[in-house]
Motif scaffolding. Sequence first.
Motif, PDB file in Angstrom:
ATOM      1  N   PHE A 206       1.166  -1.167  -0.254  1.00 17.17           N
ATOM      2  CA  PHE A 206       0.041   0.102  -0.099  1.00 17.17           C
ATOM      3  C   PHE A 206       0.813   1.338   0.075  1.00 17.17           C
ATOM      4  CE2 PHE A 206      -2.904  -3.141   1.758  1.00 17.17           C
ATOM      5  CZ  PHE A 206      -4.220  -2.784   0.992  1.00 17.17           C
TER       6      PHE A 206
ATOM      7  N   MET B  49       3.591   2.188  -2.026  1.00 17.20           N
ATOM      8  CA  MET B  49       4.366   2.122  -3.200  1.00 17.20           C
ATOM      9  C   MET B  49       4.809   3.646  -3.829  1.00 17.20           C
ATOM     10  SD  MET B  49       5.097  -0.932  -3.530  1.00 17.20           S
ATOM     11  CE  MET B  49       6.318  -0.466  -4.776  1.00 17.20           C
ATOM     12  N   GLN B  50       3.938   4.527  -3.302  1.00 17.41           N
ATOM     13  CA  GLN B  50       4.273   5.999  -3.498  1.00 17.41           C
ATOM     14  C   GLN B  50       5.478   6.340  -3.058  1.00 17.41           C
ATOM     15  OE1 GLN B  50       2.418   8.071  -5.901  1.00 17.41           O
ATOM     16  NE2 GLN B  50       4.469   9.124  -5.450  1.00 17.41           N
TER      17      GLN B  50
ATOM     18  N   TYR C 223       7.941   4.718  -1.912  1.00 15.92           N
ATOM     19  CA  TYR C 223       9.203   3.939  -2.897  1.00 15.92           C
ATOM     20  C   TYR C 223       9.237   4.528  -4.099  1.00 15.92           C
ATOM     21  CZ  TYR C 223       9.828   0.024   0.344  1.00 15.92           C
ATOM     22  OH  TYR C 223      10.048  -0.761   1.440  1.00 15.92           O
TER      23      TYR C 223
ATOM     24  N   PRO D 156       0.380   2.678 -11.138  1.00 12.80           N
ATOM     25  CA  PRO D 156       1.803   2.932 -11.276  1.00 12.80           C
ATOM     26  C   PRO D 156       2.722   2.393  -9.964  1.00 12.80           C
ATOM     27  CG  PRO D 156       0.462   4.617 -10.273  1.00 12.80           C
ATOM     28  CD  PRO D 156      -0.365   3.581 -11.080  1.00 12.80           C
ATOM     29  N   TYR D 157       1.781   1.665  -9.091  1.00 19.98           N
ATOM     30  CA  TYR D 157       2.543   1.091  -8.041  1.00 19.98           C
ATOM     31  C   TYR D 157       3.093  -0.220  -8.369  1.00 19.98           C
ATOM     32  CZ  TYR D 157       0.521   5.143  -5.632  1.00 19.98           C
ATOM     33  OH  TYR D 157       0.394   6.343  -4.791  1.00 19.98           O
TER      34      TYR D 157
ATOM     35  N   ALA E  38       6.400   0.494  -9.692  1.00 21.27           N
ATOM     36  CA  ALA E  38       7.353   0.670  -8.469  1.00 21.27           C
ATOM     37  C   ALA E  38       7.782  -0.653  -8.017  1.00 21.27           C
ATOM     38  CB  ALA E  38       6.711   1.568  -7.474  1.00 21.27           C
ATOM     39  N   LEU E  39       6.969  -1.597  -7.635  1.00 23.99           N
ATOM     40  CA  LEU E  39       7.333  -2.871  -7.254  1.00 23.99           C
ATOM     41  C   LEU E  39       8.349  -3.547  -8.093  1.00 23.99           C
ATOM     42  CD1 LEU E  39       6.972  -4.903  -5.155  1.00 23.99           C
ATOM     43  CD2 LEU E  39       5.084  -5.679  -6.258  1.00 23.99           C
TER      44      LEU E  39
ATOM     45  N   THR F 290      11.874  -1.793  -7.567  1.00 18.26           N
ATOM     46  CA  THR F 290      12.171  -2.170  -6.439  1.00 18.26           C
ATOM     47  C   THR F 290      12.834  -3.636  -6.661  1.00 18.26           C
ATOM     48  OG1 THR F 290      10.558  -1.095  -5.290  1.00 18.26           O
ATOM     49  CG2 THR F 290      11.967  -2.617  -3.893  1.00 18.26           C
TER      50      THR F 290
ATOM     51  N   HIS G 127      -4.390  -5.722  -3.117  1.00 19.16           N
ATOM     52  CA  HIS G 127      -3.880  -4.407  -2.403  1.00 19.16           C
ATOM     53  C   HIS G 127      -3.202  -3.407  -3.422  1.00 19.16           C
ATOM     54  CE1 HIS G 127      -3.487  -6.800   1.670  1.00 19.16           C
ATOM     55  NE2 HIS G 127      -4.806  -6.713   1.144  1.00 19.16           N
ATOM     56  N   PHE G 128      -2.851  -3.909  -4.618  1.00 17.84           N
ATOM     57  CA  PHE G 128      -2.467  -3.039  -5.538  1.00 17.84           C
ATOM     58  C   PHE G 128      -3.276  -2.296  -6.507  1.00 17.84           C
ATOM     59  CE2 PHE G 128       1.492  -5.568  -4.762  1.00 17.84           C
ATOM     60  CZ  PHE G 128       2.351  -4.319  -4.552  1.00 17.84           C
TER      61      PHE G 128
ATOM     62  N   MET H  67      -6.344  -0.784  -5.535  1.00 19.15           N
ATOM     63  CA  MET H  67      -7.356  -0.225  -4.756  1.00 19.15           C
ATOM     64  C   MET H  67      -8.306   1.039  -5.589  1.00 19.15           C
ATOM     65  SD  MET H  67      -7.627  -1.936  -2.351  1.00 19.15           S
ATOM     66  CE  MET H  67      -8.895  -1.338  -1.558  1.00 19.15           C
TER      67      MET H  67
END
Lengths: 454, 454
Positions: free
Chosen positions: A420, A422-423, A425, B170-171, B174-175, B178, B419-420, B422
């Motif tokens: 939740f 990721m912003q 990161y 977008p998240y 980001a994952l 990472t 969870h990604f 939402m």
Amino acid sequence: MSDDTLKIQLPEDRIPSHWYNIAADLPVPMPPPLHPATHEPIGPDALAPLFPMALIQQEVSTERDIEIPDQVRDIYRLWRPTPLYRARRLERFLDTPAKIYYKYEGVSPSGSHKPNTAVPQAYYNRQEGIRRITTETGAGQWGSSLAFAGAQFGIEVDVYMVRVSYEQKPYRRALMETYGARCVPSPSTETEAGRQILARDPNTSGSLGIAISEAVEMAAQREDTHYALGSVLNHVLLHQTVIGQEAMVQLEMAGDYPDVVVGCTGGGSNFAGIVLPFLGAQLRGGPAVKIKACEPAACPSLTRGTYAYDFGDTGHLTPLVKMHTLGSEFVPPGFHSGGLRYHGMAPLVSHLLDQKLIEAHAYVQGLCFQAGVDFAKVEGILPAPEATHAVRGAIEEALLCKASGEAKTILFNLCGHGHFDMQAYTDFFAGKLTDDAYDADALAASLSHLPQVA
Amino acid sequence: MSDDTLKIQLPEDRIPSHWYNIAADLPVPMPPPLHPATHEPIGPDALAPLFPMALIQQEVSTERDIEIPDQVRDIYRLWRPTPLYRARRLERFLDTPAKIYYKYEGVSPSGSHKPNTAVPQAYYNRQEGIRRITTETGAGQWGSSLAFAGAQFGIEVDVYMVRVSYEQKPYRRALMETYGARCVPSPSTETEAGRQILARDPNTSGSLGIAISEAVEMAAQREDTHYALGSVLNHVLLHQTVIGQEAMVQLEMAGDYPDVVVGCTGGGSNFAGIVLPFLGAQLRGGPAVKIKACEPAACPSLTRGTYAYDFGDTGHLTPLVKMHTLGSEFVPPGFHSGGLRYHGMAPLVSHLLDQKLIEAHAYVQGLCFQAGVDFAKVEGILPAPEATHAVRGAIEEALLCKASGEAKTILFNLCGHGHFDMQAYTDFFAGKLTDDAYDADALAASLSHLPQVA
């Protein structure tokens, strides 16, 4: 089979049957909470408008083992026992002789340790006929956990969410709403406390202290409504001891015992959850353990705060509790670990530091995020920003072992996943995360307004 | 102990030792892939520029049990065996006599079933000395899973992500970053295939078919680079059979066997993962099982597509495979289940439908999200949008049981957490999710361009 991965999974009948209450083993009892006007110790009855009597009794109990109700254990079984991992890939990455273990609480429905206490809190409120619970939330981990627990017991949940997190983490809000809760950015115009703050500073980013004031104010107004806190209080820390109890059994299965136990601290509950069972064993004559609390440099209550009686909230609605505090007026900079933004520290954790039973260290967020990224690459699990402080603290211990050649056993609590977050990161990769420091002048000013208790 | 929660957890030595290959038990073998120019069956060598030989052998193998390498099983242990739950609270909510079980794959590092195949694919590529893997991703579940697997084996990963998902999620990007992967919105200007599409339609929302073309094109250009696919191919479906094999053991521990097995279908891999072991048992003389594929009404390859030879990608770089297809030019509306946006269906799943060994049903997304919200409230876990199709399909079966009074046993695969995702739930609550239908004229046009195979 190759054995890079060591995951120690307990059967579900090994979910603890009791919570462990360290009050039974403390060499010096905790200072009592005081009435804000008279400065006299307050009795359990004073808390009755806000909490069910079962929780108030747990708050002051000195019984060592407190039974976990069947219905609570039953819901725990949705995600407990949680796994304990040996971080062999991280050990290799660090080239350390240390053994690193981590307990992973991110497998819960809300992705953090918070349901461990949300579920019993909802349960005891339901037992007392309560229909609605108000609460505050920082990062949203607590709010979404209580929303989940409320849904399990048919209780309405109203969540006052720190404004900066409400804006940075809209998806936590969506999760709360999916579970049926109502989510309000704090400070809000719904409460007297919120309206006062907004009148002084319409652009405030909010704080947990303010959000607590709002939730308490709303709960105090209605008979069928109680308040719930996600950290800080003794009964909350008590519920989290399932973490450390399970970890102790799992380490025993691995034939190991920790030399160092590490947790991150905001209000203190996940830290207490992992460390108290080990500290209790030490107090009863067991092996000595180095216990390390890792807090953000931007909100450094344990390392820069004063150990004094203070209000738990900004609106001064709560009793006075003795704790390491930055002053109830302190508003931390808007850094990303929303769950670590509280101005004070759990009175129990504060007492343990005062008694020199634990250590505390503060870390800037850039180093913590880098630790989080390194951890994700080698171990696979992406830590929540809060949890990266514990990762950083554990890595520091492992690097000390590398320097000294000692093969210590390090245990830390990975209290939640970062799916939740990721912003944060994204901002870290974009170089947007400054290593926010607290404002020393604002801290001095805040501390100068601590209540004067004889 | 109260027993509302029935979670069946296997010890880790019960992670399957072999993948199950249904090719050994099929009454009619699958039609072979064809060369796009000659329309002659192609041999394994034709795939060597893109895949390691070990995976190509798995693609065409008729051996029933294919051993899982130790290093792969070792990484599986980070999250496997995954739990099987009895959904007692959902049964009560629906007031159904049916027994509902679900296998939960959301406990993996990327929160879905995709690492089950990402890890062996990275492993076999590493064994062959490959340094870089290109791939496509829809929702990002596959891309982040391959990024995780690549990090475990020191392989660079380049991900072409369907543009609409790149923007909506977008998240997930980001994952991937990472984990050290590079993520490019598709269609991109990096490839000839992408440039052609952009010249025709600069505002295209992209599709998996386009992203596959780009990833294949990049992989074909370099000796040290291979391509990986997250679904559709036989070896991918093979790797997912750990899901169904574990579920079978877990149900046996519960003293049960399914009458109905349900999965959602995009490319077909999570569906195959849960159903193939049960279908294989049936083909070898075991109990008959109703098997139900649940697809989005907006991208209905199984229910509205044609069973014909078609290209796997939009740029026509792949061999021809016989599958249920909407035509390789079909671009589905930008609905939220990015993982279900593929124009075709796995040839193996298509063959099973053609052989009447499985059923297929299409669902509009509004009903699926409502099922996801209901499920989250009662069971605690928030499903990924893709997985809500399986939830919906299982609920439908349970309601049929309620109407008929039958106490059937229903098993479904909850292939990932939401969870990604939402934003999709936020849009659902805001009433912004229309029940997107496909464009019937566009479908007819797309199908009119299917390659003509004698």
